[in-house]
Design a protein around this motif. Structure first.
Motif, PDB file in Angstrom:
ATOM      1  N   LEU A  56       0.709  -0.990  -0.030  1.00  0.00           N
ATOM      2  CA  LEU A  56       0.078   0.089   0.096  1.00  0.00           C
ATOM      3  C   LEU A  56       0.920   1.157   0.083  1.00  0.00           C
ATOM      4  O   LEU A  56       0.578   2.205  -1.053  1.00  0.00           O
ATOM      5  CB  LEU A  56      -0.805  -0.054   1.166  1.00  0.00           C
ATOM      6  N   ALA A  57       1.792   1.105   0.845  1.00  0.00           N
ATOM      7  CA  ALA A  57       2.931   2.304   1.006  1.00  0.00           C
ATOM      8  C   ALA A  57       3.539   2.603  -0.523  1.00  0.00           C
ATOM      9  O   ALA A  57       3.567   3.783  -1.053  1.00  0.00           O
ATOM     10  CB  ALA A  57       3.814   2.194   1.898  1.00  0.00           C
ATOM     11  N   ALA A  58       3.966   1.371  -1.273  1.00  0.00           N
ATOM     12  CA  ALA A  58       4.569   1.636  -2.418  1.00  0.00           C
ATOM     13  C   ALA A  58       3.740   2.090  -3.425  1.00  0.00           C
ATOM     14  O   ALA A  58       4.074   2.957  -4.284  1.00  0.00           O
ATOM     15  CB  ALA A  58       5.112   0.274  -3.009  1.00  0.00           C
ATOM     16  N   ALA A  59       2.481   1.715  -3.373  1.00  0.00           N
ATOM     17  CA  ALA A  59       1.275   2.160  -4.515  1.00  0.00           C
ATOM     18  C   ALA A  59       0.809   3.553  -4.167  1.00  0.00           C
ATOM     19  O   ALA A  59       0.087   4.263  -5.334  1.00  0.00           O
ATOM     20  CB  ALA A  59       0.290   1.054  -4.364  1.00  0.00           C
ATOM     21  N   SER A  60       1.117   3.955  -2.872  1.00  0.00           N
ATOM     22  CA  SER A  60       0.554   5.428  -3.034  1.00  0.00           C
ATOM     23  C   SER A  60       1.314   6.494  -3.266  1.00  0.00           C
ATOM     24  O   SER A  60       2.630   6.327  -3.381  1.00  0.00           O
ATOM     25  CB  SER A  60       0.059   5.443  -1.369  1.00  0.00           C
ATOM     26  N   THR A  61       0.659   7.760  -3.639  1.00  0.00           N
ATOM     27  CA  THR A  61       1.615   8.697  -4.062  1.00  0.00           C
ATOM     28  C   THR A  61       1.462   9.920  -3.290  1.00  0.00           C
ATOM     29  O   THR A  61       0.351  10.138  -2.795  1.00  0.00           O
ATOM     30  CB  THR A  61       1.249   9.049  -5.714  1.00  0.00           C
ATOM     31  N   GLY A  62       2.476  10.561  -3.098  1.00  0.00           N
ATOM     32  CA  GLY A  62       2.485  11.660  -2.291  1.00  0.00           C
ATOM     33  C   GLY A  62       1.776  12.873  -2.916  1.00  0.00           C
ATOM     34  O   GLY A  62       1.626  13.004  -4.215  1.00  0.00           O
ATOM     35  N   ALA A  63       1.749  14.122  -2.312  1.00  0.00           N
ATOM     36  CA  ALA A  63       0.978  15.330  -2.872  1.00  0.00           C
ATOM     37  C   ALA A  63       1.618  15.776  -4.147  1.00  0.00           C
ATOM     38  O   ALA A  63       1.113  16.123  -4.831  1.00  0.00           O
ATOM     39  CB  ALA A  63       0.726  16.409  -1.808  1.00  0.00           C
ATOM     40  N   GLY A  64       3.048  15.764  -4.002  1.00  0.00           N
ATOM     41  CA  GLY A  64       3.587  16.288  -5.298  1.00  0.00           C
ATOM     42  C   GLY A  64       4.482  15.198  -6.148  1.00  0.00           C
ATOM     43  O   GLY A  64       4.943  15.710  -7.094  1.00  0.00           O
ATOM     44  N   ASP A  65       4.125  14.043  -5.829  1.00  0.00           N
ATOM     45  CA  ASP A  65       4.674  13.135  -6.552  1.00  0.00           C
ATOM     46  C   ASP A  65       4.293  13.264  -8.210  1.00  0.00           C
ATOM     47  O   ASP A  65       5.432  13.048  -8.900  1.00  0.00           O
ATOM     48  CB  ASP A  65       4.348  11.623  -6.031  1.00  0.00           C
TER      49      ASP A  65
END
Length: 83
Positions: A56-65
């Motif tokens: 899940l952490a690897a698949a999620s993107t941050g706000a500015g990614d």
């Protein structure tokens, strides 16, 4: 949930083809053995949970990614081709 008291060497059957055997009891820990058909996965819950969280952490993107990736791709495509 079924809760049982078992001693070393005693077994629990699940269906016709899964056997759980108490191997050893040491203080707060219990060693157990599992016999099951090859097609049935046997996994520790904490390992499955850790892998799931990492995925899940690897698949999620941050706000500015997405913006950073788009900028990187833009800069890469603007570089002149080597002759």
């Amino acid at each position: 949930m079924l809760v049982l008291t078992r001693k070393r060497g005693e077994r629990v059957l699940i269906g016709d083809d899964i056997i759980i055997t108490v191997i050893d009891v040491r203080g707060e820990g219990v060693r157990i053995g599992f016999e099951a058909p090859k097609g049935i996965p046997i996994q520790r819950h904490e390992v499955v949970a850790a892998v799931s969280e990492a995925n899940l952490a690897a698949a999620s993107t941050g706000a500015g990614d997405a913006d950073r990736l788009a900028d990187l791709l833009k800069r890469t495509s603007e570089k002149p081709a080597a002759e």
